[in-house]
Design a protein around this motif. Structure first.
Motif, mmCIF file in Angstrom:
data_model
loop_
_atom_site.group_PDB
_atom_site.id
_atom_site.type_symbol
_atom_site.label_atom_id
_atom_site.label_comp_id
_atom_site.label_asym_id
_atom_site.label_seq_id
_atom_site.Cartn_x
_atom_site.Cartn_y
_atom_site.Cartn_z
ATOM 1 N N GLU A 227 0.830 -1.212 0.000
ATOM 2 C CA GLU A 227 0.000 0.000 0.000
ATOM 3 C C GLU A 227 0.863 1.260 0.000
ATOM 4 O OE1 GLU A 227 -2.600 -0.759 3.344
ATOM 5 O OE2 GLU A 227 -4.174 -1.506 1.994
ATOM 6 N N ASP A 228 2.009 1.190 0.660
ATOM 7 C CA ASP A 228 2.929 2.322 0.716
ATOM 8 C C ASP A 228 3.405 2.734 -0.682
ATOM 9 O OD1 ASP A 228 4.606 4.227 2.163
ATOM 10 O OD2 ASP A 228 6.286 2.917 1.616
ATOM 11 N N LYS A 229 3.519 1.766 -1.572
ATOM 12 C CA LYS A 229 3.973 2.032 -2.940
ATOM 13 C C LYS A 229 2.813 2.006 -3.940
ATOM 14 C CE LYS A 229 8.285 2.511 -1.882
ATOM 15 N NZ LYS A 229 8.912 3.810 -1.956
ATOM 16 N N LYS A 230 1.590 2.148 -3.420
ATOM 17 C CA LYS A 230 0.382 2.311 -4.255
ATOM 18 C C LYS A 230 0.035 1.098 -5.107
ATOM 19 C CE LYS A 230 0.240 6.597 -2.813
ATOM 20 N NZ LYS A 230 -0.017 6.672 -1.408
ATOM 21 N N ALA A 231 0.167 -0.094 -4.535
ATOM 22 C CA ALA A 231 -0.270 -1.298 -5.238
ATOM 23 C C ALA A 231 -1.770 -1.224 -5.475
ATOM 24 C CB ALA A 231 0.058 -2.543 -4.424
ATOM 25 N N GLU A 232 -2.214 -1.848 -6.540
ATOM 26 C CA GLU A 232 -3.626 -1.857 -6.885
ATOM 27 C C GLU A 232 -4.223 -3.236 -6.630
ATOM 28 O OE1 GLU A 232 -3.473 -0.810 -11.016
ATOM 29 O OE2 GLU A 232 -2.589 1.144 -10.607
ATOM 30 N N LEU B 87 7.387 -2.167 -5.786
ATOM 31 C CA LEU B 87 6.531 -2.917 -4.853
ATOM 32 C C LEU B 87 7.296 -4.103 -4.281
ATOM 33 C CD1 LEU B 87 3.233 -2.867 -6.958
ATOM 34 C CD2 LEU B 87 3.536 -1.774 -4.724
ATOM 35 N N GLN C 65 7.033 0.368 -11.213
ATOM 36 C CA GLN C 65 6.230 0.280 -10.001
ATOM 37 C C GLN C 65 6.228 -1.145 -9.456
ATOM 38 O OE1 GLN C 65 1.960 0.593 -10.155
ATOM 39 N NE2 GLN C 65 1.838 1.265 -8.014
ATOM 40 N N GLY D 122 0.529 -3.840 -10.224
ATOM 41 C CA GLY D 122 1.195 -2.568 -10.444
ATOM 42 C C GLY D 122 0.917 -2.117 -11.861
ATOM 43 N N SER D 123 1.098 -0.844 -12.127
ATOM 44 C CA SER D 123 0.711 -0.311 -13.431
ATOM 45 C C SER D 123 1.836 -0.358 -14.470
ATOM 46 C CB SER D 123 0.188 1.119 -13.285
ATOM 47 O OG SER D 123 1.158 1.924 -12.669
ATOM 48 N N ARG E 218 -5.108 -4.835 8.120
ATOM 49 C CA ARG E 218 -4.347 -3.578 8.148
ATOM 50 C C ARG E 218 -3.929 -3.280 9.560
ATOM 51 N NH1 ARG E 218 -8.168 -2.000 3.915
ATOM 52 N NH2 ARG E 218 -6.940 -1.844 2.020
ATOM 53 N N ASN F 55 10.067 -2.997 -1.877
ATOM 54 C CA ASN F 55 9.567 -2.520 -0.592
ATOM 55 C C ASN F 55 9.094 -3.673 0.301
ATOM 56 O OD1 ASN F 55 9.238 -0.212 1.084
ATOM 57 N ND2 ASN F 55 7.036 -0.302 0.757
#
Length: 166
Positions: A64-69, A100, A96, A91-92, A165, A103
């Motif tokens: 989530e820190d690296k904006k995973a989808e 991910l 990214q 990831g996009s 979480r 991290n």
């Protein structure tokens, strides 16, 4: 202490702990060979499973820190000896996806859990990270749809992310 049997074969021992809770040592076997032994509380949760759950929480936070989808967690402990949990995320783009993976490896490493094997990092279409009882899959969108691990592992229990979480 009581011997627990199944189909006439010994699978473990059961004892009552000082706090009155029943604890048993389960022998997990596959094809007649011992795979692992674990302490199981009356609740059915082993200490190993609780540790895996904590690692899963850390990995989710790292993703989530690296904006995973589209993060999905599947509890496969009841259907496979392969691992306790699968995390599937997307990831996009290549950069990214690699960020991910980096991290997750870094955050779990800080807690003393190191990746045993990484596959697919260079191409970053599907990165598989094996932490033992936790396996992390990071896909690009196209390969996630193609391989559809959620369908393949549908016998596992899909976990509610809000419960995982920190």
């Amino acid at each position: 202490m009581e011997q627990v049997t199944e189909n006439g074969q010994s699978i473990g021992t059961e004892q009552v702990a000082e706090n009155g809770q029943s604890m048993r040592t389960e022998q997990i076997t596959e094809n007649g060979q011992s795979m692992r032994t674990e302490q199981v509380a009356e609740s059915g949760q082993s200490a190993a499973t609780e540790q895996s759950k904590e690692l899963t929480k850390l990995a989710i936070a790292a993703l989530e820190d690296k904006k995973a989808e589209d993060i999905t967690v599947i509890d496969i402990s009841g259907v496979s000896v392969l691992a306790d949990y699968f995390i599937i995320a997307s990831g996009s783009n290549r950069s990214q996806i690699q960020a991910l993976a980096d991290n997750v490896e870094e955050q779990l490493g800080k807690k003393g859990t190191f990746v045993k094997q990484v596959e697919g990092y260079d191409t970053a279409n599907w990165v598989l990270m094996d932490f033992g009882d936790l396996i992390v899959h990071i896909f690009d969108r196209e390969n996630r749809l193609f391989y559809d691990l959620e369908r393949i592992w549908r016998d596992g229990k899909t976990m509610d992310l809000s419960e995982l979480r920190n």
